[in-house]
Write an enzyme that holds these catalytic residues in place. Structure first.
Site, PDB file in Angstrom:
ATOM      1  CG  HIS A 132      -1.752   0.344   1.591  1.00 44.72           C
ATOM      2  ND1 HIS A 132      -1.825   2.277   1.784  1.00 44.72           N
ATOM      3  CD2 HIS A 132      -3.226   0.886   1.123  1.00 44.72           C
ATOM      4  CE1 HIS A 132      -2.671   2.818   1.496  1.00 44.72           C
ATOM      5  NE2 HIS A 132      -4.017   2.451   1.780  1.00 44.72           N
ATOM      6  CG  ASP A 209       0.292  -2.070   6.313  1.00 41.83           C
ATOM      7  OD1 ASP A 209      -0.182  -2.467   7.056  1.00 41.83           O
ATOM      8  OD2 ASP A 209       0.767  -1.493   5.200  1.00 41.83           O
ATOM      9  CD  GLN A 212      -6.710  -4.529   3.654  1.00 36.36           C
ATOM     10  OE1 GLN A 212      -8.304  -5.030   4.619  1.00 36.36           O
ATOM     11  NE2 GLN A 212      -7.447  -3.428   3.576  1.00 36.36           N
ATOM     12  CE  LYS A 235      -7.636  -0.583   6.403  1.00 35.37           C
ATOM     13  NZ  LYS A 235      -8.359   0.259   5.509  1.00 35.37           N
ATOM     14  CB  CYS A 373      -3.808   2.847  -1.598  1.00 36.06           C
ATOM     15  SG  CYS A 373      -4.858   4.468  -1.326  1.00 36.06           S
TER      16      CYS A 373
HETATM   17  N1  7TS Z   1      -2.059  -0.785   4.598  1.00 32.57           N
HETATM   18  C1  7TS Z   1      -2.442  -1.821   3.993  1.00 32.57           C
HETATM   19  C2  7TS Z   1      -2.240  -3.677   3.502  1.00 32.57           C
HETATM   20  C3  7TS Z   1      -3.355  -1.010   4.276  1.00 32.57           C
HETATM   21  O1  7TS Z   1      -4.749  -1.687   3.176  1.00 32.57           O
HETATM   22  C4  7TS Z   1      -4.367   0.901   4.102  1.00 32.57           C
HETATM   23  C5  7TS Z   1      -5.379   0.807   3.922  1.00 32.57           C
HETATM   24  C6  7TS Z   1      -2.769   1.383   5.030  1.00 32.57           C
HETATM   25  C7  7TS Z   1      -1.937   1.027   4.808  1.00 32.57           C
HETATM   26  C8  7TS Z   1      -3.574   2.189   5.462  1.00 32.57           C
HETATM   27  O2  7TS Z   1      -4.675   2.562   6.242  1.00 32.57           O
HETATM   28  P1  7TS Z   1      -5.124   3.709   7.442  1.00 32.57           P
HETATM   29  O3  7TS Z   1      -6.200   3.715   8.321  1.00 32.57           O
HETATM   30  O4  7TS Z   1      -3.605   4.338   7.967  1.00 32.57           O
HETATM   31  O5  7TS Z   1      -6.174   3.785   6.056  1.00 32.57           O
HETATM   32  N2  7TS Z   1      -5.709   0.218   2.604  1.00 32.57           N
HETATM   33  C9  7TS Z   1      -7.372   0.354   1.977  1.00 32.57           C
HETATM   34  C10 7TS Z   1      -7.715   0.150   0.818  1.00 32.57           C
HETATM   35  O6  7TS Z   1      -7.814  -0.910   0.333  1.00 32.57           O
HETATM   36  N3  7TS Z   1      -9.082   0.816   0.531  1.00 32.57           N
HETATM   37  O7  7TS Z   1      -8.936   1.742   1.552  1.00 32.57           O
HETATM   38  C11 7TS Z   1      -8.399   2.150   2.424  1.00 32.57           C
END
Ligand code: 7TS
Length: 415
Positions: A132, A209, A212, A235, A373
């Site tokens: 990401h 990370d 997910q 999430k 992303c």
């Molecule tokens: N890493 C991964 C693997 C992610 O899927 C996401 C967000 C992030 C980091 C960032 O997370 P945040 O909570 O700090 O924003 N992924 C997604 C997505 O797949 N669609 O919207 C956000």
């Protein structure tokens, strides 16, 4: 309907779970909502909403500072939330749990603080193609500052990560391996144990990370032996605005502060400031208190249903989804189909992913379309964007069928 239903786990009561999520009663355009955008964010069970509302109604105050009843209540609840997170991910000590704004901030914290202090010209930061952007850009920023370089593990032509190529990329020049535990586009569960062992063999550290992963597979940071683990509350059925950075105590203890401000200090003078102990050294300013309490409640809820049972349920939903999509002409699923958690991304010949998402939206079906992303991964596949179905504990085989039927209809109309 060509496919048979996936076998239903005997004691997995999805209807009882669905009843805990008020938002599932929303009817977009008068249709029954089918929410398949869970990789972007999950919905909140009633107990999380009520816990946060109860906090504001009965104990809200600032933490760690006021010597009064409410502040003591709020501080105790905030610190209990930290312990809930600690036990949920199997961390050895409460000091190893730092509350951040989310996965993005957790990774930025490590890149800036650990990276700034430990990276030198010629050092390598190992990533994969499917990271990401929030696990790419912070490393580019610190690489610019320090002269370190990004080394990207290449993918096989089907989008899989080969163990050999991964091990080859981790060398004595590697200082950190920062990698998604589960890809937000491919859904692949990365066999992180092997690469953690290899990284430690060459003296490197590993950041996972887990954005997910935490809602979809059981995570135990001590068993994994990773050095850092990052995830977002929103999430894992918790509120937005808060996330977690787990770090091994000895590493966090040696790292310089990331942000300066209240709560992270021991003593401030204009000549010299000394810093607070862990984890407060990394929690400058008033933290997201209600959010920490909501996150802890979400993890308790997740734990009460059981991550293993949820993972099995979701595996069947994803398998059902892959089978249905494979039966639609001109639909291509991205990445290998095995070892996949909760996410199915695909492209359809002749129809743009945004048009698919818009068409499905009018049927009450929420999916994601775009680059997710993960632009380097889109470049790898030679596509600008893809569509994505992502499931959570409350989705049903029937919803997957409605989404597949709507996709079939969409492709018929738009082609
Ligand atoms: N890493 C991964 C693997 C992610 O899927 C996401 C967000 C992030 C980091 C960032 O997370 P945040 O909570 O700090 O924003 N992924 C997604 C997505 O797949 N669609 O919207 C956000």
């Amino acid at each position: 309907m060509p496919m048979s239903l996936p076998e239903v786990t005997v004691d997995y009561d999805v209807e009882r779970i669905r009843a805990d999520f008020p938002i599932l009663g929303v009817k977009p355009y008068g249709k029954q909502l089918v929410y398949l955008d869970n990789a972007a964010t999950t919905h909140k069970p009633r107990c999380v909403i009520e816990e946060m509302s109860n906090y504001y109604a009965t104990m809200h105050s600032n933490v760690h500072r006021g010597i009064h009843y409410l502040s003591e209540q709020a501080t105790a609840a905030y610190e209990r939330a930290r312990e809930t997170v600690q036990h949920f991910i199997g961390a050895a000590r409460r000091e190893e749990i730092v509350f951040t704004r989310g996965t993005t901030e957790s990774i930025n914290l490590v890149a800036s603080s650990w990276g700034g202090a430990n990276l030198r010209a010629g050092d390598e930061i190992v990533l994969t193609v499917f990271e990401h952007h929030s696990n790419i850009v912070p490393w580019q920023l610190v690489a610019e500052r320090t002269g370190a370089k990004l080394r990207v593990i290449p993918l096989e032509s089907d989008g899989s990560l080969s163990v050999e190529r991964t091990l080859d990329a981790i060398t004595e020049r590697t200082r950190i391996v920062s990698i998604a535990h589960v890809s937000n586009v491919l859904g692949c569960i990365v066999p992180v144990e092997i690469l953690i062992a290899q990284a430690h063999r060459v003296g490197a550290v590993v950041l996972l990370d887990g954005a997910q992963a935490v809602a979809h597979c059981s995570v135990n940071v001590r068993q994994l032996d990773c050095d850092f683990y990052a995830f977002s509350s929103h999430k894992v059925y918790g509120p937005t605005g808060i996330g977690v950075l787990y770090g091994k105590f000895e590493l966090l203890d040696r790292m310089p502060p990331y942000q300066g401000g209240g709560d992270m200090i021991r003593r401030v003078t204009f000549e010299r400031t000394t810093y607070n102990e862990l984890p407060y050294k990394f929690e400058a300013g008033t933290p997201p208190i209600a959010e920490a309490i909501g996150l802890a409640r979400a993890l308790e809820y997740l734990g009460s249903i059981g991550v293993v049972a949820i993972a099995e349920w979701e595996r069947r939903l994803v398998e059902h989804c892959c089978n249905l999509l494979a039966g639609i002409e001109g639909v291509h699923i991205l990445g290998p189909q095995s070892d996949r958690a909760a996410v199915v991304s695909f492209v359809a010949d002749g129809v743009h992913p945004h048009d698919i998402a818009t068409f499905l939206d009018r049927e009450g079906i929420a999916i994601r379309a775009g680059h997710h992303c993960a632009q380097p991964l889109m470049d790898f596949f030679g596509i600008p964007a893809s569509s994505r179905f992502s499931v959570a504990m409350y989705n049903t085989p029937d919803e997957i069928e409605r989404a597949a039927d709507a996709l079939r209809k969409c492709l018929y109309v738009l082609r």
